[in-house]
Scaffold this motif. Structure first.
Motif, short mmCIF file in Angstrom:
data_model
loop_
_atom_site.label_atom_id
_atom_site.label_comp_id
_atom_site.label_asym_id
_atom_site.label_seq_id
_atom_site.Cartn_x
_atom_site.Cartn_y
_atom_site.Cartn_z
N VAL A 123 0.55 -0.94 0.15
CA VAL A 123 -0.18 0.21 0.18
C VAL A 123 0.94 1.14 0.62
O VAL A 123 1.53 1.20 0.84
N ILE A 124 0.62 1.67 -1.05
CA ILE A 124 1.26 3.47 -0.63
C ILE A 124 0.74 4.49 -0.69
O ILE A 124 1.34 5.65 0.39
N LEU A 125 -0.58 4.53 -0.53
CA LEU A 125 -1.33 5.68 -0.29
C LEU A 125 -2.62 5.14 0.77
O LEU A 125 -3.15 4.33 -0.33
N GLN A 126 -2.42 5.87 1.66
CA GLN A 126 -4.05 5.12 1.94
C GLN A 126 -4.53 7.00 2.65
O GLN A 126 -4.04 7.39 2.73
N PHE A 127 -6.09 7.48 2.39
CA PHE A 127 -6.10 8.10 2.97
C PHE A 127 -7.61 8.33 3.23
O PHE A 127 -8.61 7.43 2.72
N GLY A 128 -8.44 8.13 4.82
CA GLY A 128 -9.87 8.52 4.93
C GLY A 128 -9.92 9.11 5.68
O GLY A 128 -9.53 9.79 6.26
N LYS A 129 -11.89 9.37 6.01
CA LYS A 129 -12.05 10.57 6.96
C LYS A 129 -12.93 9.57 8.25
O LYS A 129 -13.26 8.74 8.02
N VAL A 130 -11.95 10.17 9.12
CA VAL A 130 -12.88 9.19 10.61
C VAL A 130 -12.78 9.49 11.99
O VAL A 130 -13.45 9.28 13.14
N GLY A 131 -13.62 11.72 11.01
CA GLY A 131 -14.84 11.93 12.34
C GLY A 131 -14.41 12.97 11.39
O GLY A 131 -15.03 13.26 10.05
#
Length: 66
Positions: A26-34
């Motif tokens: 995995v090179i990039l992970q992006f997410g909304k946690v709040g």
């Protein structure tokens, strides 16, 4: 001495172990946690600037209108 058979057209050779492992990284992970909290994880070969730019591009273009 018999010659080796020529490779057939359309036949894909099996993957080597290195090629199979490179697809699992995995090179990039992006997410909304709040509500207003996001997370971004990146690794080589991306720089922090490149990773951040990719993450920004995932937002809707009307973000400032909310």
């Amino acid at each position: 001495m018999a010659a080796a058979a020529p490779p057939q057209a359309g036949v894909v050779p099996p993957q080597t172990a290195t090629q199979a492992q490179s697809h699992d990284k995995v090179i990039l992970q992006f997410g909304k946690v709040g509500k207003d909290i996001f997370t971004m994880d990146y690794r080589y070969p991306l720089s922090a600037f490149q990773a951040f730019a990719i993450c920004l591009s995932s937002f809707d273009t009307k973000l400032a209108c909310e």
